[in-house]
Design a protein around this motif. Sequence first.
Motif, PDB file in Angstrom:
ATOM      1  N   GLU A 241      -2.470  12.464   0.677  1.00 26.56           N
ATOM      2  CA  GLU A 241      -3.611  11.617   1.010  1.00 26.56           C
ATOM      3  C   GLU A 241      -4.667  11.673  -0.090  1.00 26.56           C
ATOM      4  O   GLU A 241      -5.292  10.660  -0.421  1.00 26.56           O
ATOM      5  CB  GLU A 241      -4.204  12.059   2.349  1.00 26.56           C
ATOM      6  CG  GLU A 241      -3.286  11.761   3.539  1.00 26.56           C
ATOM      7  CD  GLU A 241      -3.738  12.452   4.812  1.00 26.56           C
ATOM      8  OE1 GLU A 241      -4.794  13.135   4.772  1.00 26.56           O
ATOM      9  OE2 GLU A 241      -3.036  12.325   5.837  1.00 26.56           O
ATOM     10  N   ASN A 242      -4.850  12.845  -0.668  1.00 30.41           N
ATOM     11  CA  ASN A 242      -5.800  13.000  -1.766  1.00 30.41           C
ATOM     12  C   ASN A 242      -5.381  12.150  -2.967  1.00 30.41           C
ATOM     13  O   ASN A 242      -6.203  11.458  -3.582  1.00 30.41           O
ATOM     14  CB  ASN A 242      -5.876  14.479  -2.166  1.00 30.41           C
ATOM     15  CG  ASN A 242      -6.955  14.762  -3.196  1.00 30.41           C
ATOM     16  OD1 ASN A 242      -8.011  14.136  -3.212  1.00 30.41           O
ATOM     17  ND2 ASN A 242      -6.690  15.720  -4.064  1.00 30.41           N
ATOM     18  N   ARG A 245      -5.989   8.390  -2.205  1.00 36.34           N
ATOM     19  CA  ARG A 245      -7.409   8.012  -2.339  1.00 36.34           C
ATOM     20  C   ARG A 245      -7.774   7.834  -3.806  1.00 36.34           C
ATOM     21  O   ARG A 245      -8.471   6.884  -4.178  1.00 36.34           O
ATOM     22  CB  ARG A 245      -8.309   9.076  -1.700  1.00 36.34           C
ATOM     23  CG  ARG A 245      -8.386   9.016  -0.183  1.00 36.34           C
ATOM     24  CD  ARG A 245      -9.513   9.896   0.332  1.00 36.34           C
ATOM     25  NE  ARG A 245      -9.314  11.295  -0.001  1.00 36.34           N
ATOM     26  CZ  ARG A 245      -8.649  12.175   0.762  1.00 36.34           C
ATOM     27  NH1 ARG A 245      -8.105  11.771   1.897  1.00 36.34           N
ATOM     28  NH2 ARG A 245      -8.522  13.434   0.387  1.00 36.34           N
ATOM     29  N   ARG A 248      -6.114   4.601  -5.399  1.00 38.36           N
ATOM     30  CA  ARG A 248      -6.698   3.357  -4.902  1.00 38.36           C
ATOM     31  C   ARG A 248      -8.097   3.138  -5.486  1.00 38.36           C
ATOM     32  O   ARG A 248      -8.474   2.014  -5.817  1.00 38.36           O
ATOM     33  CB  ARG A 248      -6.749   3.368  -3.380  1.00 38.36           C
ATOM     34  CG  ARG A 248      -5.368   3.353  -2.717  1.00 38.36           C
ATOM     35  CD  ARG A 248      -5.476   3.263  -1.221  1.00 38.36           C
ATOM     36  NE  ARG A 248      -5.670   1.889  -0.793  1.00 38.36           N
ATOM     37  CZ  ARG A 248      -6.238   1.538   0.359  1.00 38.36           C
ATOM     38  NH1 ARG A 248      -6.692   2.461   1.194  1.00 38.36           N
ATOM     39  NH2 ARG A 248      -6.349   0.273   0.693  1.00 38.36           N
ATOM     40  N   ARG A 249      -8.843   4.213  -5.652  1.00 46.52           N
ATOM     41  CA  ARG A 249     -10.161   4.074  -6.278  1.00 46.52           C
ATOM     42  C   ARG A 249     -10.013   3.646  -7.730  1.00 46.52           C
ATOM     43  O   ARG A 249     -10.722   2.750  -8.211  1.00 46.52           O
ATOM     44  CB  ARG A 249     -10.924   5.405  -6.198  1.00 46.52           C
ATOM     45  CG  ARG A 249     -12.298   5.356  -6.872  1.00 46.52           C
ATOM     46  CD  ARG A 249     -13.072   6.651  -6.707  1.00 46.52           C
ATOM     47  NE  ARG A 249     -12.365   7.790  -7.284  1.00 46.52           N
ATOM     48  CZ  ARG A 249     -12.864   9.021  -7.352  1.00 46.52           C
ATOM     49  NH1 ARG A 249     -14.065   9.270  -6.859  1.00 46.52           N
ATOM     50  NH2 ARG A 249     -12.165  10.004  -7.886  1.00 46.52           N
ATOM     51  N   PRO A 285      -1.116   1.363   0.765  1.00 43.97           N
ATOM     52  CA  PRO A 285      -0.674   2.747   0.552  1.00 43.97           C
ATOM     53  C   PRO A 285       0.828   2.940   0.656  1.00 43.97           C
ATOM     54  O   PRO A 285       1.410   3.714  -0.115  1.00 43.97           O
ATOM     55  CB  PRO A 285      -1.423   3.524   1.642  1.00 43.97           C
ATOM     56  CG  PRO A 285      -2.618   2.697   1.963  1.00 43.97           C
ATOM     57  CD  PRO A 285      -2.175   1.278   1.796  1.00 43.97           C
TER      58      PRO A 285
END
Length: 346
Positions: A241-242, A245, A248-249, A285
């Motif tokens: 998940e990290n 994130r 995507r940023r 995702p």
Amino acid sequence: MKFQLAVNMERIDDNLDMQDVARHTLEMVQIAEEGGFDIVWAAEHHALEMTIAPNPFQILTWWAAETSRIRLGTAVATAAYWHPINLAGEAAFTDLITGGRLEFGIGSGAYQREFDRMRPGLKQSDAWRYMQEMLPAVRELWKGDYEHNGEYWQFPTSTSVPKPLQKEVPVWVSARSPITYDYAMRERCHVNCWPFTRPFAEAELYKKQLDEAIEKADNGWVPRFALMRHSCVYDNAADGENAMRAIRRLLSQFENLFRNLGDVKDGFPASIPLDELEGREQYDPVMLEENLMFGSPDRIIEKLKRYQALGVNEYIYYASMGLDHASQQKSLRMFVNEVMPEFKEG
């Protein structure tokens, strides 16, 4: 399969100290060398904190002093930003002082924003013409006296000083379109490609274009073919998940640059809010985890074997995606220890 590392000094915002960024980047290079990576690549970008690389040859010189075996490549020197005599000399000097470790990557350049500042008036879509004129001139300058009368550069008899240490400096071209594959084969270059976040079918397209260019050139040249993906190895959901994130940023900042929105402050591109990106395939995702080199060691091995079967004989682990430093190093070490042994020859 051989392995290469692409890593940038990068800052997503100004919370990171530049000395920490530099130290981390060098440590990544040293991990790669200790782990058996073949090449490490430095980019060229200007006025952007997400890729801090105003001179790739200076970066390679720095890395060379702190390593001993890994080869050192430019991915890529942007042809339109250089003069042939300058580029030939910088590359040759780098080869000399690194003990003949240079891999010379040349390309067209990525963002219109950079062209607006580095080569005003030039459209990014036309920059390939500069690259195609530049490379033969650089190679002639490496040989000795050479006069050039081209469309973009003209100069009287000159030469590269110094000359490269290697008799033949390996040359790489970043290719996505048929015209670039054709050029690379005519000029006897190796090829790297980057399917961005697109699916495996994009890699299949690039391999098809490469095969067609090899057949068309019919000159006996057999290139090395490397493919790059953003990469992150993890063994638990929280780390996955990290990583998601972070990528995507980063992609939301790339979107800003590719659109040339001009929303860049002190070198930091603004992120387009993710809620404006929901539903867009390239930020989904599930799609990202499938298409990028994300996942457990076993999943990464499975993906790499698919590329290997396609004919990709070298893989470029793209480490830079705004992930925190500890996670980047953990991922790279897992790749070295749990993925690469599966691909050792013999």
